[in-house]
Scaffold this motif. Structure first.
Motif, PDB file in Angstrom:
ATOM      1  N   SER A  94       0.579  -0.990   0.799  1.00  0.00           N
ATOM      2  CA  SER A  94      -0.519   0.129  -0.080  1.00  0.00           C
ATOM      3  C   SER A  94       0.875   1.103  -0.138  1.00  0.00           C
ATOM      4  CB  SER A  94      -1.158  -0.160   1.218  1.00  0.00           C
ATOM      5  OG  SER A  94      -2.155  -1.272   1.624  1.00  0.00           O
ATOM      6  N   GLU A  95       1.978   1.271   0.812  1.00  0.00           N
ATOM      7  CA  GLU A  95       2.241   2.477   1.042  1.00  0.00           C
ATOM      8  C   GLU A  95       3.376   2.903  -0.828  1.00  0.00           C
ATOM      9  OE1 GLU A  95       5.190   3.290   3.920  1.00  0.00           O
ATOM     10  OE2 GLU A  95       4.980   1.945   4.927  1.00  0.00           O
ATOM     11  N   LEU A  96       3.771   1.832  -1.656  1.00  0.00           N
ATOM     12  CA  LEU A  96       4.700   1.605  -2.549  1.00  0.00           C
ATOM     13  C   LEU A  96       3.463   1.910  -4.079  1.00  0.00           C
ATOM     14  CD1 LEU A  96       7.190  -0.130  -2.456  1.00  0.00           C
ATOM     15  CD2 LEU A  96       7.461   2.149  -1.388  1.00  0.00           C
ATOM     16  N   PRO A  97       2.805   2.709  -3.853  1.00  0.00           N
ATOM     17  CA  PRO A  97       1.769   2.693  -5.700  1.00  0.00           C
ATOM     18  C   PRO A  97       2.067   2.448  -6.583  1.00  0.00           C
ATOM     19  CG  PRO A  97       1.662   5.169  -5.097  1.00  0.00           C
ATOM     20  CD  PRO A  97       2.721   4.703  -4.007  1.00  0.00           C
ATOM     21  N   LEU A  98       4.022   2.422  -6.737  1.00  0.00           N
ATOM     22  CA  LEU A  98       3.725   1.290  -8.332  1.00  0.00           C
ATOM     23  C   LEU A  98       5.558   1.620  -7.772  1.00  0.00           C
ATOM     24  CD1 LEU A  98       3.528   0.318 -10.962  1.00  0.00           C
ATOM     25  CD2 LEU A  98       4.024   2.183 -11.994  1.00  0.00           C
ATOM     26  N   ASN A  99       6.037   0.314  -8.033  1.00  0.00           N
ATOM     27  CA  ASN A  99       7.661   0.215  -7.815  1.00  0.00           C
ATOM     28  C   ASN A  99       8.112  -0.561  -9.241  1.00  0.00           C
ATOM     29  OD1 ASN A  99      10.337  -0.114  -6.826  1.00  0.00           O
ATOM     30  ND2 ASN A  99       9.431  -1.240  -5.619  1.00  0.00           N
ATOM     31  N   VAL A 100       9.037   0.025  -9.622  1.00  0.00           N
ATOM     32  CA  VAL A 100       9.485  -0.639 -11.412  1.00  0.00           C
ATOM     33  C   VAL A 100      11.310  -0.320 -11.146  1.00  0.00           C
ATOM     34  CG1 VAL A 100       7.595   0.609 -12.733  1.00  0.00           C
ATOM     35  CG2 VAL A 100       9.701   1.957 -12.083  1.00  0.00           C
ATOM     36  N   ASP A 101      11.762  -0.538 -11.953  1.00  0.00           N
ATOM     37  CA  ASP A 101      13.454  -0.788 -11.999  1.00  0.00           C
ATOM     38  C   ASP A 101      13.375   0.665 -12.849  1.00  0.00           C
ATOM     39  OD1 ASP A 101      13.112  -3.568 -11.534  1.00  0.00           O
ATOM     40  OD2 ASP A 101      14.028  -4.437 -13.591  1.00  0.00           O
ATOM     41  N   LEU A 102      15.178   1.203 -12.361  1.00  0.00           N
ATOM     42  CA  LEU A 102      15.386   2.154 -12.427  1.00  0.00           C
ATOM     43  C   LEU A 102      15.113   2.433 -13.789  1.00  0.00           C
ATOM     44  CD1 LEU A 102      16.910   4.489 -10.985  1.00  0.00           C
ATOM     45  CD2 LEU A 102      19.094   2.956 -11.931  1.00  0.00           C
ATOM     46  N   ALA A 103      15.282   1.661 -14.431  1.00  0.00           N
ATOM     47  CA  ALA A 103      15.199   2.444 -16.435  1.00  0.00           C
ATOM     48  C   ALA A 103      13.697   2.776 -16.304  1.00  0.00           C
ATOM     49  CB  ALA A 103      15.972   1.102 -17.023  1.00  0.00           C
ATOM     50  N   THR A 104      12.789   2.034 -16.201  1.00  0.00           N
ATOM     51  CA  THR A 104      11.345   2.113 -15.981  1.00  0.00           C
ATOM     52  C   THR A 104      11.250   3.971 -15.357  1.00  0.00           C
ATOM     53  OG1 THR A 104      11.007   0.165 -16.588  1.00  0.00           O
ATOM     54  CG2 THR A 104       9.254   1.332 -15.971  1.00  0.00           C
ATOM     55  N   TRP A 105      11.726   3.993 -14.340  1.00  0.00           N
ATOM     56  CA  TRP A 105      11.481   4.695 -12.655  1.00  0.00           C
ATOM     57  C   TRP A 105      12.034   5.943 -13.981  1.00  0.00           C
ATOM     58  CZ3 TRP A 105      15.023   8.024 -10.383  1.00  0.00           C
ATOM     59  CH2 TRP A 105      14.315   8.958  -9.296  1.00  0.00           C
ATOM     60  N   CYS A 106      12.890   6.031 -14.288  1.00  0.00           N
ATOM     61  CA  CYS A 106      14.098   7.047 -15.119  1.00  0.00           C
ATOM     62  C   CYS A 106      12.877   7.422 -16.184  1.00  0.00           C
ATOM     63  CB  CYS A 106      14.767   6.555 -15.423  1.00  0.00           C
ATOM     64  SG  CYS A 106      16.378   7.126 -14.470  1.00  0.00           S
ATOM     65  N   THR A 107      12.213   6.456 -17.327  1.00  0.00           N
ATOM     66  CA  THR A 107      11.408   6.742 -18.013  1.00  0.00           C
ATOM     67  C   THR A 107      10.438   7.497 -17.475  1.00  0.00           C
ATOM     68  OG1 THR A 107      12.243   5.118 -19.919  1.00  0.00           O
ATOM     69  CG2 THR A 107      10.412   6.185 -20.236  1.00  0.00           C
ATOM     70  N   LEU A 108       9.575   6.851 -16.788  1.00  0.00           N
ATOM     71  CA  LEU A 108       8.482   6.970 -16.039  1.00  0.00           C
ATOM     72  C   LEU A 108       8.203   9.170 -15.595  1.00  0.00           C
ATOM     73  CD1 LEU A 108       6.307   4.604 -15.304  1.00  0.00           C
ATOM     74  CD2 LEU A 108       6.359   5.523 -17.129  1.00  0.00           C
ATOM     75  N   THR A 109       9.249   8.684 -14.553  1.00  0.00           N
ATOM     76  CA  THR A 109       9.363  10.142 -14.116  1.00  0.00           C
ATOM     77  C   THR A 109      10.412  11.162 -14.426  1.00  0.00           C
ATOM     78  OG1 THR A 109      11.773   9.759 -12.896  1.00  0.00           O
ATOM     79  CG2 THR A 109       9.085   8.785 -11.807  1.00  0.00           C
ATOM     80  N   ASN A 110      10.890  11.087 -15.876  1.00  0.00           N
ATOM     81  CA  ASN A 110      11.385  11.860 -16.503  1.00  0.00           C
ATOM     82  C   ASN A 110      12.819  12.534 -15.676  1.00  0.00           C
ATOM     83  OD1 ASN A 110      11.915  13.030 -19.327  1.00  0.00           O
ATOM     84  ND2 ASN A 110      11.564  14.970 -18.227  1.00  0.00           N
ATOM     85  N   ARG A 111      13.104  11.329 -14.495  1.00  0.00           N
ATOM     86  CA  ARG A 111      14.560  11.685 -14.099  1.00  0.00           C
ATOM     87  C   ARG A 111      16.000  10.605 -14.475  1.00  0.00           C
ATOM     88  NH1 ARG A 111      13.347  14.628  -9.221  1.00  0.00           N
ATOM     89  NH2 ARG A 111      14.837  13.989  -8.616  1.00  0.00           N
ATOM     90  N   VAL A 112      16.762  11.183 -14.251  1.00  0.00           N
ATOM     91  CA  VAL A 112      17.924  10.830 -14.728  1.00  0.00           C
ATOM     92  C   VAL A 112      18.875   9.399 -13.442  1.00  0.00           C
ATOM     93  CG1 VAL A 112      18.589  12.509 -16.947  1.00  0.00           C
ATOM     94  CG2 VAL A 112      19.625  12.591 -14.826  1.00  0.00           C
ATOM     95  N   THR A 113      18.883  10.512 -12.212  1.00  0.00           N
ATOM     96  CA  THR A 113      19.032   9.425 -10.918  1.00  0.00           C
ATOM     97  C   THR A 113      17.859   9.423 -10.105  1.00  0.00           C
ATOM     98  OG1 THR A 113      21.021   9.571  -9.575  1.00  0.00           O
ATOM     99  CG2 THR A 113      20.297  12.369 -10.541  1.00  0.00           C
ATOM    100  N   THR A 114      18.121   9.106  -9.213  1.00  0.00           N
ATOM    101  CA  THR A 114      17.278   8.567  -8.239  1.00  0.00           C
ATOM    102  C   THR A 114      17.703   9.493  -6.945  1.00  0.00           C
ATOM    103  OG1 THR A 114      18.723   6.994  -6.871  1.00  0.00           O
ATOM    104  CG2 THR A 114      16.768   6.883  -8.350  1.00  0.00           C
ATOM    105  N   GLU A 115      19.083  10.415  -7.075  1.00  0.00           N
ATOM    106  CA  GLU A 115      19.459  11.100  -6.150  1.00  0.00           C
ATOM    107  C   GLU A 115      18.570  12.397  -5.894  1.00  0.00           C
ATOM    108  OE1 GLU A 115      24.067  12.535  -6.228  1.00  0.00           O
ATOM    109  OE2 GLU A 115      24.250  10.464  -6.691  1.00  0.00           O
TER     110      GLU A 115
END
Length: 111
Positions: A7-28
């Protein structure tokens, strides 16, 4: 994968997918961080809002916070079954989830 215990994590994906969906290049500097433990090990998972609407099939989830585990950037791709990520309860709280576990296994969200 749909996980009723995430419930705390609406969607959890691999880093490359995360970068695509959030338009970010790093998690920093990610605006949201979830800290806890999983399987007895400490866990730090950064999150950021999606840059667009996210949907599961034809069911829109709107703009949601998407998380990733930088310690395991290909964690889902490495699973023995094809998995892109884990969908938790939060995006479907206002709907009904239908699981058809017959031979035609199906998943549906009704809003």
């Amino acid at each position: 994968m749909f996980d009723t215990g995430s419930s705390e994590l609406p969607l959890n994906v691999d880093l490359a997918t995360w970068c695509t969906l959030t338009n970010r290049v790093t998690t920093e500097g990610a605006p949201t961080n979830c800290q806890g433990s999983a399987w007895g090990k400490p866990l730090f998972i950064p999150g950021a809002p999606s840059t667009g609407l996210v949907s599961i099939g034809k069911a829109p989830l709107c703009r949601i916070t998407i998380f990733t585990n930088p310690a395991q950037p290909t964690g889902f791709a490495d699973w023995p079954v094809q998995t892109v990520g884990v969908l938790g309860n939060a995006p479907v709280w206002d709907g009904i989830v239908v699981l058809d576990l017959t031979a035609k296994v199906r998943f549906a969200i009704i809003h």
